[in-house]
Write an enzyme that holds these catalytic residues in place. Structure first.
Site, short mmCIF file in Angstrom:
data_model
loop_
_atom_site.label_atom_id
_atom_site.label_comp_id
_atom_site.label_asym_id
_atom_site.label_seq_id
_atom_site.Cartn_x
_atom_site.Cartn_y
_atom_site.Cartn_z
N ASP A 85 -8.03 -5.06 0.31
CA ASP A 85 -8.58 -5.88 -0.77
C ASP A 85 -8.27 -7.36 -0.62
O ASP A 85 -8.82 -8.19 -1.34
CB ASP A 85 -8.03 -5.39 -2.12
CG ASP A 85 -8.63 -4.05 -2.49
OD1 ASP A 85 -9.84 -3.91 -2.38
OD2 ASP A 85 -7.87 -3.14 -2.85
N HIS B 280 0.86 -1.19 0.00
CA HIS B 280 0.00 0.00 0.00
C HIS B 280 0.89 1.23 0.00
O HIS B 280 1.95 1.22 0.62
CB HIS B 280 -0.88 0.01 1.26
CG HIS B 280 -2.04 0.94 1.16
ND1 HIS B 280 -1.94 2.27 1.47
CD2 HIS B 280 -3.32 0.74 0.77
CE1 HIS B 280 -3.12 2.84 1.29
NE2 HIS B 280 -3.98 1.93 0.87
C1 LIG Z 1 -0.69 -0.79 -3.75
C2 LIG Z 1 0.56 -0.53 -4.59
C3 LIG Z 1 0.09 0.02 -5.96
C4 LIG Z 1 1.45 0.51 -3.85
O1 LIG Z 1 2.45 0.87 -4.71
P1 LIG Z 1 3.67 1.82 -4.33
O2 LIG Z 1 3.42 2.53 -3.06
O3 LIG Z 1 3.93 2.63 -5.54
O4 LIG Z 1 4.83 0.78 -4.03
P2 LIG Z 1 5.88 0.26 -5.07
O5 LIG Z 1 5.15 -0.32 -6.22
O6 LIG Z 1 6.86 1.34 -5.32
O7 LIG Z 1 6.58 -0.92 -4.25
C5 LIG Z 1 7.64 -0.77 -3.31
C6 LIG Z 1 8.40 -2.09 -3.22
O8 LIG Z 1 7.54 -3.10 -2.68
C7 LIG Z 1 7.34 -4.14 -3.64
N1 LIG Z 1 5.92 -4.49 -3.65
C8 LIG Z 1 4.88 -3.60 -3.59
N2 LIG Z 1 3.72 -4.27 -3.63
C9 LIG Z 1 4.04 -5.59 -3.72
C10 LIG Z 1 3.26 -6.74 -3.81
N3 LIG Z 1 1.93 -6.68 -3.81
N4 LIG Z 1 3.88 -7.92 -3.89
C11 LIG Z 1 5.23 -8.00 -3.88
N5 LIG Z 1 6.04 -6.92 -3.81
C12 LIG Z 1 5.43 -5.72 -3.71
C13 LIG Z 1 7.73 -3.55 -4.99
O9 LIG Z 1 8.11 -4.56 -5.90
C14 LIG Z 1 8.85 -2.63 -4.58
O10 LIG Z 1 9.98 -3.43 -4.38
P3 LIG Z 1 11.46 -2.88 -4.75
O11 LIG Z 1 11.65 -1.68 -3.86
O12 LIG Z 1 12.35 -4.03 -4.45
O13 LIG Z 1 11.37 -2.52 -6.20
C15 LIG Z 1 1.37 -1.83 -4.77
O14 LIG Z 1 1.75 -2.31 -3.50
C16 LIG Z 1 0.61 -2.90 -5.55
O15 LIG Z 1 0.59 -2.87 -6.77
N6 LIG Z 1 -0.03 -3.87 -4.83
C17 LIG Z 1 -0.79 -4.90 -5.47
C18 LIG Z 1 -2.14 -4.36 -5.94
C19 LIG Z 1 -3.08 -4.04 -4.79
O16 LIG Z 1 -3.29 -4.87 -3.91
N7 LIG Z 1 -3.69 -2.83 -4.82
C20 LIG Z 1 -4.69 -2.42 -3.84
C21 LIG Z 1 -4.16 -1.38 -2.92
S1 LIG Z 1 -5.39 -1.00 -1.69
#
Ligand SMILES: CC(C)(COP(=O)(O)OP(=O)(O)OC[C@H]1O[C@@H](n2cnc3c(N)ncnc32)[C@H](O)[C@@H]1OP(=O)(O)O)[C@@H](O)C(=O)NCCC(=O)NCCS
Length: 389
Positions: free
Chosen positions: A325, A271
């Site tokens: 979620d 998140h």
């Molecule tokens: C929610 C979300 C978009 C947040 O994104 P963000 O704050 O931009 O975080 P980032 O995408 O920059 O991720 C940071 C790190 O955590 C990792 N990470 C983030 N979410 C992850 C996940 N669901 N599974 C595995 N690794 C994850 C990323 O790969 C990244 O790793 P790195 O630093 O080694 O590259 C992201 O966690 C995600 O796509 N989650 C899955 C979809 C989801 O459940 N969305 C609903 C949110 S309520």
């Protein structure tokens, strides 16, 4: 022909983060998130407390008016919400005419717009009018969603039952059956958990629209449009697809190992704000266990729980924990909702938060007007169309 001018000449060197990350928009008393501690607070109350003890009716009053209602206030509030539940025939006619394949969120957005067109006082931008429309939409969002779902399934919409609570009536309008006590309780807590979540994209969208002193119907249409996006309201659908693909708890380990090796994002984890366990996921996990059992879908919960137990030790150090979620999809799936209805259910819960935040901002309104750093060309010569080839 271009000059290739340096953009910083015109705006100065500007530090900014994409997506307005960390930008402060206003002061609020409505809700607070501490992502490091895993706190979510509505008007000072911890979300776990509200999910356990409160109802959608009480929590929507709390979020809109600032404190939990007394018994008499709750009775008056319910006396406003219940008569506002039915939706007009002209709206049902429009919903029937929409293409079957239209996304239910598009249907919700259309429904709010239609209601706005039929409200002669829609454009009075004062707080009393905003509250009037807001209360109406808080009550009607569940009815609209029920009608949209049934029309999509080729069934007749069911009028609301005034004797049922907001959550129980919502399930009744979707399924045609008064729900059992546990299902009504779980849906109620689920709506409470979705009521507000800081300056999330859809709430902010609603506030931006209302800040031009446009009407609340337009603001909520925008809120629905924003929530519709798959990286906002729709991640639980991806979780369900993953759980069905994994299939059973004993298949989870190999699946998770591969996903982590391939650096895939595991749906329902991570998140932008929470770097600890999302408190909503904790509550929904407990309800998921009970509701999947009731509907004979225990395997879904057990598979989810096993995935959680594998992912948290592996990725928790990076702040990756289950989010809201992760378990909500297992609840909706067990209750028989189509994937496409998951985000509309989110909207039924979120509408009080959007209304409250628009109402809070309005008395001291200032139109939202950020700027962008211009990195394009300047002084481009106008070439007449005949010479452009
Ligand atoms: C929610 C979300 C978009 C947040 O994104 P963000 O704050 O931009 O975080 P980032 O995408 O920059 O991720 C940071 C790190 O955590 C990792 N990470 C983030 N979410 C992850 C996940 N669901 N599974 C595995 N690794 C994850 C990323 O790969 C990244 O790793 P790195 O630093 O080694 O590259 C992201 O966690 C995600 O796509 N989650 C899955 C979809 C989801 O459940 N969305 C609903 C949110 S309520």
């Amino acid at each position: 022909m271009t000059t290739g001018a340096e953009p910083q000449k015109f705006l100065g060197r500007v530090e900014f983060k994409r997506g307005l990350e960390g930008a402060i928009t206003n002061e609020t008393r409505i809700g607070y998130i501490d992502g490091e501690k895993g706190w979510l607070v509505y008007r000072g109350h911890n979300i776990e407390d509200l999910a356990e003890h409160s109802t959608f009716e009480e929590t929507s009053y709390l979020i809109v008016y600032g404190r939990l209602p007394t018994r008499a206030e709750l009775a008056r509030w319910t006396d406003r919400l219940v008569p506002a539940r039915p939706i007009p025939g002209y709206l049902i006619d429009v919903l029937r005419k929409l293409p079957k394949e239209a996304h239910p969120m598009s249907a919700l957005r259309t429904a709010v717009s239609i209601l706005g067109c039929h409200d002669p006082l829609a454009d009075r931008a004062d707080i009393a009018n905003c509250e009037r429309i807001g209360v109406d939409l808080i009550a009607k969002m569940a009815t609209i969603t029920g009608a949209v779902m049934r029309i999509r399934n080729g069934e007749e919409p069911i009028p609301p039952d005034p004797k049922l609570s907001h959550a129980a009536n919502f399930l009744y309008m979707c399924t045609g059956k008064a729900p059992d006590v546990l299902s009504a309780r779980v849906m109620d807590a689920n709506l409470v958990l979705h009521v507000d979540h800081g300056m999330n994209a859809s709430t902010f969208t609603a506030m931006v629209i209302a800040s031009s002193l446009s009407d609340l119907y337009s603001a909520i249409c925008g809120g629905i449009g924003s929530l519709k996006g798959p990286i906002h309201g729709g991640a639980n659908e991806e979780v369900m697809k993953m759980l069905l693909e994994v299939g059973a708890p004993d298949k989870a380990e190999a699946w998770v190992r591969t996903a982590i090796q391939e650096k895939r994002k595991i749906p329902g984890f991570g998140h932008r704000v929470y770097k600890a366990y999302d408190p909503r996921a904790k509550v929904l996990g407990k309800f998921s266990q009970r509701i999947t059992k009731l509907y004979g879908q225990e395997r879904l919960y057990q598979t989810a729980k096993t995935i959680e137990e594998l992912v948290v030790p592996a990725l928790g150090g990076k702040g990756i924990f289950p989010n809201v979620d992760f378990y909500s999809g297992t609840i909706y799936y067990s209750m028989g909702f189509d994937y496409a209805m998951y985000t509309p259910i989110f909207m039924v819960g979120r509408i009080p938060g959007q209304v409250a935040r628009v109402m809070e901002y309005l008395p001291d309104n200032r139109i939202f007007r950020p700027r962008a750093v211009y990195v394009g060309d300047l002084n481009v010569t106008y070439v007449p169309i005949e010479q452009r080839g």
